[in-house]
Design a protein around this motif. Sequence first.
Motif, PDB file in Angstrom:
ATOM      1  N   GLU A 300       0.827  -1.202   0.000  1.00  0.00           N
ATOM      2  CA  GLU A 300       0.000   0.000   0.000  1.00  0.00           C
ATOM      3  C   GLU A 300       0.864   1.255   0.000  1.00  0.00           C
ATOM      4  OE1 GLU A 300      -3.558   2.043   2.707  1.00  0.00           O
ATOM      5  OE2 GLU A 300      -2.267   0.483   3.582  1.00  0.00           O
ATOM      6  N   LEU A 301       0.530   2.170  -0.884  1.00  0.00           N
ATOM      7  CA  LEU A 301       1.038   3.535  -0.811  1.00  0.00           C
ATOM      8  C   LEU A 301       0.004   4.329  -0.020  1.00  0.00           C
ATOM      9  CD1 LEU A 301       2.434   3.929  -4.421  1.00  0.00           C
ATOM     10  CD2 LEU A 301       3.769   4.108  -2.312  1.00  0.00           C
ATOM     11  N   VAL A 302       0.350   4.680   1.212  1.00  0.00           N
ATOM     12  CA  VAL A 302      -0.619   5.275   2.134  1.00  0.00           C
ATOM     13  C   VAL A 302      -0.903   6.712   1.704  1.00  0.00           C
ATOM     14  CG1 VAL A 302      -1.157   5.772   4.539  1.00  0.00           C
ATOM     15  CG2 VAL A 302       0.319   3.810   3.953  1.00  0.00           C
ATOM     16  N   PRO A 303      -2.141   7.024   1.351  1.00  0.00           N
ATOM     17  CA  PRO A 303      -2.461   8.359   0.809  1.00  0.00           C
ATOM     18  C   PRO A 303      -2.109   9.484   1.784  1.00  0.00           C
ATOM     19  CG  PRO A 303      -4.294   6.833   0.474  1.00  0.00           C
ATOM     20  CD  PRO A 303      -3.322   6.148   1.375  1.00  0.00           C
ATOM     21  N   GLY A 304      -1.507  10.543   1.232  1.00  0.00           N
ATOM     22  CA  GLY A 304      -1.236  11.747   1.982  1.00  0.00           C
ATOM     23  C   GLY A 304      -0.100  11.665   2.982  1.00  0.00           C
ATOM     24  N   MET A 305       0.578  10.525   3.081  1.00  0.00           N
ATOM     25  CA  MET A 305       1.617  10.353   4.091  1.00  0.00           C
ATOM     26  C   MET A 305       3.004  10.400   3.462  1.00  0.00           C
ATOM     27  SD  MET A 305      -0.272  10.172   6.703  1.00  0.00           S
ATOM     28  CE  MET A 305       0.943   9.775   7.970  1.00  0.00           C
ATOM     29  N   GLY A 306       3.943  10.944   4.240  1.00  0.00           N
ATOM     30  CA  GLY A 306       5.340  10.964   3.840  1.00  0.00           C
ATOM     31  C   GLY A 306       6.082   9.788   4.457  1.00  0.00           C
TER      32      GLY A 306
END
Length: 469
Positions: A300-306
């Motif tokens: 998962e590419l976690v939305p909005g997170m760096g």
Amino acid sequence: MRKTGLFMAGGSLCLSMALLFMGCASKDANSNAGTSKNPVEEGCSGEGVVSYFCDRIEGKSALWTDSSPMALDDVAAMRKKVWQKWVEANEKCNEEKFIDFAALGDRSGKWKLPEALEPDAVMPYYWGYKGDEPDGGYPLYLYIHGSGNRDREWSNGLKLCKSFDDAPSAYFIPQIPNVGDYYRWYQKAKQFAWEKMLRLAFVTGKINPNKVYFFGISEGGYGSQRLASFYADYLAGAGPMAGGEPLKNAPVTNCRNIAFSLRTGAEDNGFYRNTLTGYVKEAFDAMAEANPGSFVHWIELVPGMGHSIDYDKTTPWLKTKVRDPYPKRVMWENFEMDGVYRKGFYNLYVTERSCNAPYRTYYDMRIEENVINVAVYEVKYNTRETDPNWGIEMTFDCIYVPATEGKFTLFLSPELVDLSKEVTLCVNGMEKFKGMVATDVKHLINSCAAFFDPERLYPAAIEVDLAVK
């Protein structure tokens, strides 16, 4: 032939076997039917087995060659006997052991790693449990930390691991021994530590060998992704976070039989972590589609997170996964990690590598009833994309050429084939063996020393020389 792609892994114990651990007698043949009660080869005492195991623990690589045929009905009992001798050897050998197994965080220990692998390498660690010991033993988690100040990272790692929702569980939480160029969890001294950790954990009798998980954050995410592919045969699952390795460093094929999680912030573009995580997802998705039921993953590419994400989700997902120690389909790219190649993977054991750099060896084993097909290829990576800033090799084409040299042993067990019937083995389309495979205590001893895994003591084996037509 060439292929290319983006990526490219219960009965009574007979007298002869009892004497293996109690005394000596002359050698005589023993059939798999179990009707003969013949003594084993002279000179095979229990103390000799323990001494042999101590030699293997200390790094000597010679195989046990004394033959002691056994009946199929005696395999389960002999596995227990051989494993007990392995436990005795581990207790007897002079080395730094684990600290006492106590509540996680109550105390820490340290190991001195071999000077030849890394100078002045002392690895502090926490070793302990959360919750009451379950039936079958504790699940074991290896957590490896990020690349900040190592005291702070180690301390924060302990706090995180104590808070994760995975109890009952056991943890090994190491601190990186050295900084600078040695701040990498995949390097050879650390490989020594992971193998020692697994070996000592298994002989405690407190760890469930089919519930082992590797995970980490940032630098620990890079490391645990590589380790997942390198040591997949020991794992039920792996969960790197905030990482993303080029696929050359962690071949997806090797993760066929484990559960794999990789969670990275969608905005985490440092060292192309988000881009590389995307490539890993594409590769796992493609392999899962081509191999239904295998390559279980949550990427998962976690939305909005760096670079910082919610770390609490990984171990609750992992803790439900259980290893199958006897998969009938194995895909293994034997890649080097800090100059080291694995000697074995699941039931495959390499006695002579088939090729040298820049090539790797790839094995694909399929078992259908009593027919075994193994394809062995030499693999070469050609870089397709390199980033212009750091020189990171991002994507690759792979060339697969059938191997024509090298030797390996295919260990077998009743969980893999019916050893009371003929077995057929074909390698690269050529029949290499057809007939009854003898069961012998020496295979239990050699596989125990090779894998130090209570679930992988194999009573039979077929030796293969790729150069022999």
